[in-house]
Design a protein around this motif. Structure first.
Motif, short mmCIF file in Angstrom:
data_model
loop_
_atom_site.label_atom_id
_atom_site.label_comp_id
_atom_site.label_asym_id
_atom_site.label_seq_id
_atom_site.Cartn_x
_atom_site.Cartn_y
_atom_site.Cartn_z
N PHE A 259 0.68 0.24 -5.92
CA PHE A 259 1.29 1.33 -4.50
C PHE A 259 1.03 0.20 -3.34
CE2 PHE A 259 -3.11 2.41 -5.95
CZ PHE A 259 -3.62 2.15 -4.74
N PRO A 260 1.75 0.50 -2.08
CA PRO A 260 1.60 -0.35 -0.95
C PRO A 260 0.23 -0.28 -0.27
CG PRO A 260 3.47 0.94 -0.83
CD PRO A 260 2.65 1.50 -2.22
N ASN A 261 -0.09 -1.26 0.11
CA ASN A 261 -1.23 -1.51 0.83
C ASN A 261 -2.66 -1.57 -0.26
OD1 ASN A 261 -0.31 -1.46 3.31
ND2 ASN A 261 -1.21 0.24 4.03
N GLN A 262 -2.14 -1.83 -1.43
CA GLN A 262 -3.20 -2.19 -2.52
C GLN A 262 -3.51 -3.42 -2.31
OE1 GLN A 262 -1.98 -0.90 -6.27
NE2 GLN A 262 -3.82 -1.52 -7.36
N VAL A 263 -2.62 -4.35 -2.26
CA VAL A 263 -2.83 -5.73 -2.18
C VAL A 263 -2.06 -6.50 -1.25
CG1 VAL A 263 -3.05 -8.09 -3.45
CG2 VAL A 263 -3.78 -5.93 -4.71
N TRP A 264 -2.62 -7.29 -0.37
CA TRP A 264 -1.89 -7.92 0.72
C TRP A 264 -2.23 -9.72 0.29
CZ3 TRP A 264 -3.03 -5.80 6.29
CH2 TRP A 264 -2.03 -4.37 6.16
N SER A 265 -1.07 -10.54 0.63
CA SER A 265 -1.44 -11.95 0.67
C SER A 265 -1.19 -12.70 1.87
CB SER A 265 -0.60 -12.81 -0.42
OG SER A 265 -1.16 -12.52 -1.84
N ILE A 266 -2.17 -13.50 2.44
CA ILE A 266 -2.13 -14.02 3.66
C ILE A 266 -2.10 -15.60 3.51
CG2 ILE A 266 -4.52 -14.16 3.92
CD1 ILE A 266 -3.86 -13.53 7.05
N ASP A 267 -1.02 -16.27 4.29
CA ASP A 267 -1.26 -17.71 4.32
C ASP A 267 -0.65 -18.31 5.68
OD1 ASP A 267 -1.70 -20.24 3.32
OD2 ASP A 267 -0.27 -20.19 1.79
#
Length: 295
Positions: free
Chosen positions: A136-144
């Motif tokens: 589901f959304p907002n379970q995992v984000w990636s940032i770079d």
């Protein structure tokens, strides 16, 4: 710091006034006049030179080409980038290429040690997403963060992608590779889209900093980092950066950060709301992201 700068400016101004009183052929030697006024005689003959813009302009041109080749062939290391740059007419050595890659915050994408500058070993946290099921959304984000060339200089783009919906939930354009830009991007993404369970990043110094780690802790977000030598752990945001550059940045002209910011905003809006994804059964990211929150 402001006090010392102000004091130094006052002293420099006073010194300039004293030097203006020095006169030749007035019956008193230059040396004696300097002694009476309390200034160094050598300062009369010193003229500060303007910084040479050519080396900096050359670095920017080389970095633009490094970014081009890194985007097109991200697996090229410094040795092979030297070959491509020489073919492009830049007779550079590997030492220069490695220095500029470090300045840009990039490294070859293939199984090898992560060369991003990072904090002490104790600041590294485990990778939490191996064999992890995202449902589901907002379970995992990636940032770079990625480097973007400008006609004069360069900028850095911080972007955050939601794993489940492929939606870009936050992005921020800055002229420096600092932690403050990352902090701002995360805060704005949380304000707009909610708090994720996990944020994954590489082991760069921005993400191992105490400020970033404390922000995630305060927000109740679990921090995950790519494992050493595991370039594919954060590949989703890397692929989006490649799409942004090849489809929007390189084909278009922009002369200012304002124009570049508009190009990026337009691309993000189109990507999120209009562009179907095969992995999403040809739906768009916005549809997948928001449908999960519908009553």
């Amino acid at each position: 710091m402001i006090f010392f700068r102000t004091a130094f400016a006052k002293l420099e101004n006073q010194s300039q006034k004293s030097r203006s009183l020095i006169q030749k052929d007035k019956g008193i030697s230059i040396r004696r006049q300097c002694e009476l006024l309390g200034i160094n005689r050598s300062s009369l003959y010193y003229a500060p030179s303007e910084p040479d813009p050519l080396p900096n302009a050359l670095d920017e041109a080389i970095m633009a080409r490094i970014d081009y080749w890194h985007t097109a062939l991200p697996y090229l290391g410094s040795r092979k980038l030297v070959i491509k740059l020489n073919e492009d007419g830049y007779p550079v050595k590997r030492k220069i290429v490695r220095r500029l890659m470090q300045k840009m915050g990039i490294y070859a994408i293939y199984p090898k040690p992560n060369l991003s500058a990072r904090n002490f070993k104790e600041a590294i946290v485990p990778y939490l997403l191996r064999n992890y099921n995202v449902a589901f959304p907002n379970q995992v984000w990636s940032i770079d963060i990625t480097y973007i060339p400008m006609p004069h200089g360069h900028m850095y783009l911080t972007a955050i992608i939601d794993w489940y919906s492929r939606r870009i939930v936050g992005h921020y354009l800055s002229d420096s590779l600092d932690t403050e830009s990352v902090i701002y991007a995360v805060r704005e993404a949380v304000k707009e889209c909610g708090i994720p369970a996990i944020i994954n990043s590489d082991q760069g110094s921005q993400f191992t900093s105490d400020t970033y780690k404390q922000l995630l802790k305060d927000l109740g977000i679990r921090q995950s980092m790519d494992g050493k030598s595991r370039w594919a752990d954060n590949i989703m945001i890397e692929r989006w950066f490649r799409s942004l550059k090849t489809e929007q940045i390189y084909p278009n002209e922009y002369d200012s950060p304002r124009e570049l910011r508009k190009l990026i905003n337009d691309y993000v809006d189109t990507y999120n709301s209009l562009r179907p994804h095969e992995a999403l059964d040809y739906k768009v990211p916005d549809e997948i992201f928001y449908s999960c929150f519908a009553a």
